[in-house]
Design a protein around this motif. Structure first.
Motif, PDB file in Angstrom:
ATOM      1  N   ARG A 248       0.765  -1.159   0.154  1.00  0.00           N
ATOM      2  CA  ARG A 248      -0.495   0.259  -0.044  1.00  0.00           C
ATOM      3  C   ARG A 248       0.604   1.614  -0.296  1.00  0.00           C
ATOM      4  NH1 ARG A 248      -4.735   0.134   4.537  1.00  0.00           N
ATOM      5  NH2 ARG A 248      -5.143   1.722   2.852  1.00  0.00           N
ATOM      6  N   GLU A 249       0.231   2.275  -0.740  1.00  0.00           N
ATOM      7  CA  GLU A 249       1.073   3.556  -0.693  1.00  0.00           C
ATOM      8  C   GLU A 249       0.708   4.495   0.635  1.00  0.00           C
ATOM      9  OE1 GLU A 249       0.239   5.238  -4.620  1.00  0.00           O
ATOM     10  OE2 GLU A 249       0.212   3.785  -5.537  1.00  0.00           O
ATOM     11  N   SER A 250      -0.066   4.229   0.998  1.00  0.00           N
ATOM     12  CA  SER A 250      -0.732   4.872   2.407  1.00  0.00           C
ATOM     13  C   SER A 250      -0.675   3.757   3.779  1.00  0.00           C
ATOM     14  CB  SER A 250      -1.892   5.430   2.220  1.00  0.00           C
ATOM     15  OG  SER A 250      -3.063   4.648   1.969  1.00  0.00           O
ATOM     16  N   GLY A 251      -0.522   4.453   5.218  1.00  0.00           N
ATOM     17  CA  GLY A 251      -0.547   3.751   6.328  1.00  0.00           C
ATOM     18  C   GLY A 251       0.915   2.771   7.029  1.00  0.00           C
ATOM     19  N   THR A 252       0.640   2.338   7.476  1.00  0.00           N
ATOM     20  CA  THR A 252       1.721   1.765   8.540  1.00  0.00           C
ATOM     21  C   THR A 252       3.205   1.029   7.107  1.00  0.00           C
ATOM     22  OG1 THR A 252       0.684   1.655  10.449  1.00  0.00           O
ATOM     23  CG2 THR A 252       2.848   0.782  10.042  1.00  0.00           C
ATOM     24  N   LEU A 253       2.612   0.636   6.098  1.00  0.00           N
ATOM     25  CA  LEU A 253       3.251  -0.509   5.159  1.00  0.00           C
ATOM     26  C   LEU A 253       4.145   0.783   3.941  1.00  0.00           C
ATOM     27  CD1 LEU A 253       0.882  -2.967   3.483  1.00  0.00           C
ATOM     28  CD2 LEU A 253       2.889  -3.234   5.266  1.00  0.00           C
ATOM     29  N   ASP A 254       4.209   1.642   4.206  1.00  0.00           N
ATOM     30  CA  ASP A 254       4.839   3.404   3.571  1.00  0.00           C
ATOM     31  C   ASP A 254       6.387   3.230   3.870  1.00  0.00           C
ATOM     32  OD1 ASP A 254       4.493   4.328   5.921  1.00  0.00           O
ATOM     33  OD2 ASP A 254       3.836   6.186   4.772  1.00  0.00           O
ATOM     34  N   GLY A 255       6.091   3.009   5.804  1.00  0.00           N
ATOM     35  CA  GLY A 255       7.587   2.904   6.434  1.00  0.00           C
ATOM     36  C   GLY A 255       8.671   1.585   6.092  1.00  0.00           C
TER      37      GLY A 255
ATOM     38  N   ASN B 262      16.490  10.796 -15.641  1.00  0.00           N
ATOM     39  CA  ASN B 262      15.371  10.947 -16.616  1.00  0.00           C
ATOM     40  C   ASN B 262      14.389  11.978 -15.810  1.00  0.00           C
ATOM     41  OD1 ASN B 262      17.272  10.371 -19.541  1.00  0.00           O
ATOM     42  ND2 ASN B 262      16.440   8.357 -18.236  1.00  0.00           N
ATOM     43  N   SER B 263      12.979  10.590 -16.117  1.00  0.00           N
ATOM     44  CA  SER B 263      12.246  11.351 -15.036  1.00  0.00           C
ATOM     45  C   SER B 263      12.117  10.956 -13.780  1.00  0.00           C
ATOM     46  CB  SER B 263      10.333  11.249 -16.125  1.00  0.00           C
ATOM     47  OG  SER B 263      10.561   9.778 -16.146  1.00  0.00           O
ATOM     48  N   ALA B 264      13.119  10.314 -13.456  1.00  0.00           N
ATOM     49  CA  ALA B 264      12.720   9.721 -11.959  1.00  0.00           C
ATOM     50  C   ALA B 264      12.275  10.729 -11.024  1.00  0.00           C
ATOM     51  CB  ALA B 264      14.163   9.291 -11.749  1.00  0.00           C
ATOM     52  N   PRO B 265      12.225  10.519  -9.887  1.00  0.00           N
ATOM     53  CA  PRO B 265      11.785  11.849  -8.799  1.00  0.00           C
ATOM     54  C   PRO B 265      12.927  12.912  -8.006  1.00  0.00           C
ATOM     55  CG  PRO B 265      10.392   9.482  -8.172  1.00  0.00           C
ATOM     56  CD  PRO B 265      10.963   9.448 -10.015  1.00  0.00           C
ATOM     57  N   ALA B 266      13.182  13.161  -7.825  1.00  0.00           N
ATOM     58  CA  ALA B 266      14.425  13.838  -6.303  1.00  0.00           C
ATOM     59  C   ALA B 266      15.539  12.838  -5.495  1.00  0.00           C
ATOM     60  CB  ALA B 266      14.458  14.874  -5.978  1.00  0.00           C
ATOM     61  N   THR B 267      13.657  12.193  -5.082  1.00  0.00           N
ATOM     62  CA  THR B 267      13.986  10.998  -4.408  1.00  0.00           C
ATOM     63  C   THR B 267      13.116   9.702  -4.137  1.00  0.00           C
ATOM     64  OG1 THR B 267      14.395  12.469  -2.521  1.00  0.00           O
ATOM     65  CG2 THR B 267      14.041  10.393  -1.291  1.00  0.00           C
ATOM     66  N   THR B 268      13.954   9.051  -4.507  1.00  0.00           N
ATOM     67  CA  THR B 268      13.079   7.423  -4.779  1.00  0.00           C
ATOM     68  C   THR B 268      13.058   6.466  -3.600  1.00  0.00           C
ATOM     69  OG1 THR B 268      14.115   7.701  -6.798  1.00  0.00           O
ATOM     70  CG2 THR B 268      12.457   5.537  -6.045  1.00  0.00           C
TER      71      THR B 268
ATOM     72  N   GLU C 109       8.300  12.640  -1.087  1.00  0.00           N
ATOM     73  CA  GLU C 109       8.595  14.269  -1.204  1.00  0.00           C
ATOM     74  C   GLU C 109       7.358  14.522   0.199  1.00  0.00           C
ATOM     75  OE1 GLU C 109       6.952  15.975  -4.968  1.00  0.00           O
ATOM     76  OE2 GLU C 109       8.682  14.970  -5.714  1.00  0.00           O
ATOM     77  N   ASP C 110       8.192  15.694   0.733  1.00  0.00           N
ATOM     78  CA  ASP C 110       7.584  16.507   2.158  1.00  0.00           C
ATOM     79  C   ASP C 110       7.095  14.822   2.718  1.00  0.00           C
ATOM     80  OD1 ASP C 110       8.436  18.489   1.061  1.00  0.00           O
ATOM     81  OD2 ASP C 110       6.341  18.613  -0.037  1.00  0.00           O
ATOM     82  N   GLY C 111       7.429  13.782   3.684  1.00  0.00           N
ATOM     83  CA  GLY C 111       6.864  12.666   4.033  1.00  0.00           C
ATOM     84  C   GLY C 111       5.861  12.209   3.155  1.00  0.00           C
ATOM     85  N   GLN C 112       5.721  12.354   2.450  1.00  0.00           N
ATOM     86  CA  GLN C 112       4.679  11.188   1.893  1.00  0.00           C
ATOM     87  C   GLN C 112       4.884  10.762  -0.370  1.00  0.00           C
ATOM     88  OE1 GLN C 112       1.567  11.059   3.065  1.00  0.00           O
ATOM     89  NE2 GLN C 112       1.752  12.661   4.034  1.00  0.00           N
ATOM     90  N   LEU C 113       4.094   9.814  -0.018  1.00  0.00           N
ATOM     91  CA  LEU C 113       4.332   8.734  -0.882  1.00  0.00           C
ATOM     92  C   LEU C 113       3.763   9.816  -2.718  1.00  0.00           C
ATOM     93  CD1 LEU C 113       4.982   5.259  -0.320  1.00  0.00           C
ATOM     94  CD2 LEU C 113       6.336   7.210   0.092  1.00  0.00           C
ATOM     95  N   ALA C 114       4.404   9.553  -3.726  1.00  0.00           N
ATOM     96  CA  ALA C 114       3.839   9.719  -4.795  1.00  0.00           C
ATOM     97  C   ALA C 114       4.502   9.653  -6.010  1.00  0.00           C
ATOM     98  CB  ALA C 114       4.104  11.504  -4.634  1.00  0.00           C
ATOM     99  N   ASN C 115       3.764   9.505  -7.342  1.00  0.00           N
ATOM    100  CA  ASN C 115       4.729   9.000  -8.327  1.00  0.00           C
ATOM    101  C   ASN C 115       5.535   7.610  -8.647  1.00  0.00           C
ATOM    102  OD1 ASN C 115       3.785  11.557  -9.574  1.00  0.00           O
ATOM    103  ND2 ASN C 115       6.041  12.416  -8.772  1.00  0.00           N
TER     104      ASN C 115
END
Length: 308
Positions: free
Chosen positions: A31-38, A50-56, A67-73
């Motif tokens: 999952r992308e949210s909740g406990t499992l994102d850690g 290329n088009s990679a996020p700044a932090t992955t 980014e900013d403590g949240q998962l995205a992209n």
């Protein structure tokens, strides 16, 4: 015995703990949210790829920008998503040389490590049943099965831990050599090596418990030999007596029944007349071959002539 049962139950809790930790590792990236994102394996600076996020962050099923403590992209979700920046973001001049030259090493270490983790969880679940029953059942086969399954689970969990550690420690070093920040996921590596430690204790104890267990097999030697035990002398005498008492004579009533003759031994006569008759036969059988001459006119016996 009470001490062994207490230790066995305690180690059973260790087995449950290892299974729970391994299960959380399997769900990493589910999952992308909740406990499992850690629960991630590696977080690194991927800006300029290329088009990679700044932090992955890399998980078991996908990779996501952080980014900013949240998962995205996040990428598409798939089982055993490989760790390979070259495959994840495409080839780029900004990629560290290790990811271009050793692409297969990162790709297969991450994928095979996930497969070993699944197999380890499978054997941990199988070991739960004999681990619990070995405390209460006296059969020798149950602790032996518990021991075998524990060692198999330990083998695959330590193999998965080595593959994951080798893959992501090597990747962190490659990022650092390229002047980029990178860190390992503390929760995932703490969980996987804690599972290795718990399974090591479980495997060692299952070996000791199996070697010192004084249970019996499901089909004991006593039961096997009891089927082929010959009747005793007393039992044979009772059977003979029962046969003697239950016989009949001429339909009048119960009477004695002669026992079966034994070859080579003289048999007792059932009646007085029969005894004299058989005694004469026996005497004539062993007497020397001879004939008596017929008596003379006076009725007196003549001399005996022996024929050679």
């Amino acid at each position: 015995m009470i001490f062994k049962r207490f230790v066995n139950l305690l180690v059973f809790l260790f087995l449950l703990g290892a299974g729970l930790l391994t299960f959380f590792l399997i769900l990493s990236g589910g999952r992308e949210s909740g406990t499992l994102d850690g629960f991630y394996w590696l977080q690194a600076d991927t800006s300029g790829f290329n088009s990679a996020p700044a932090t992955t962050r890399w998980y078991n099923y996908n990779w996501c920008g952080y980014e900013d403590g949240q998962l995205a992209n996040c990428s598409s979700r798939a089982p055993a998503k490989p760790f390979s920046p070259r495959d994840n973001f495409g080839d780029s001049s900004n990629l560290p040389s290790s990811f271009r030259n050793n692409r297969d090493a990162y790709y297969y270490l991450s994928r095979v490590g996930w497969a070993m983790l699944l197999i380890a969880l499978f054997f941990i679940v199988l070991a739960l049943v004999p681990a619990f029953l070995a405390t209460f059942l006296p059969f020798k086969s149950v602790p032996v099965l518990y021991c075998v399954l524990s060692w198999l689970a330990f083998f695959f969990i330590i193999l998965a831990a080595c593959l994951y550690t080798g893959c992501y420690v090597k990747a962190r070093k490659a990022f650092h050599n390229g002047g980029r920040s990178a860190k390992l996921g503390a929760k995932n590596f703490a969980f996987i090596w804690t599972s290795v430690f718990l399974m090591l204790i479980n495997a060692v104890w299952s070996t000791v418990f199996s070697a010192t267990h004084k249970g019996r097999s499901s089909y004991s030697d006593h039961d096997m030999y009891a089927q082929y035990e010959s009747p005793s002398v007393d039992t044979g005498a009772q059977m003979e007596k029962s046969t003697y008492n239950s016989g009949t004579t001429d339909g009048v009533g119960p009477g004695p029944v002669a026992a079966a003759p034994v070859i080579g031994q003289p048999q007792p006569a059932t009646q007085a007349g029969d005894g004299k008759f058989f005694q004469k036969l026996k005497t004539r059988k062993h007497a020397p071959s001879s004939e008596m001459e017929p008596a003379g006119d006076g009725g007196l016996a003549g001399p005996v002539t022996v024929r050679e």
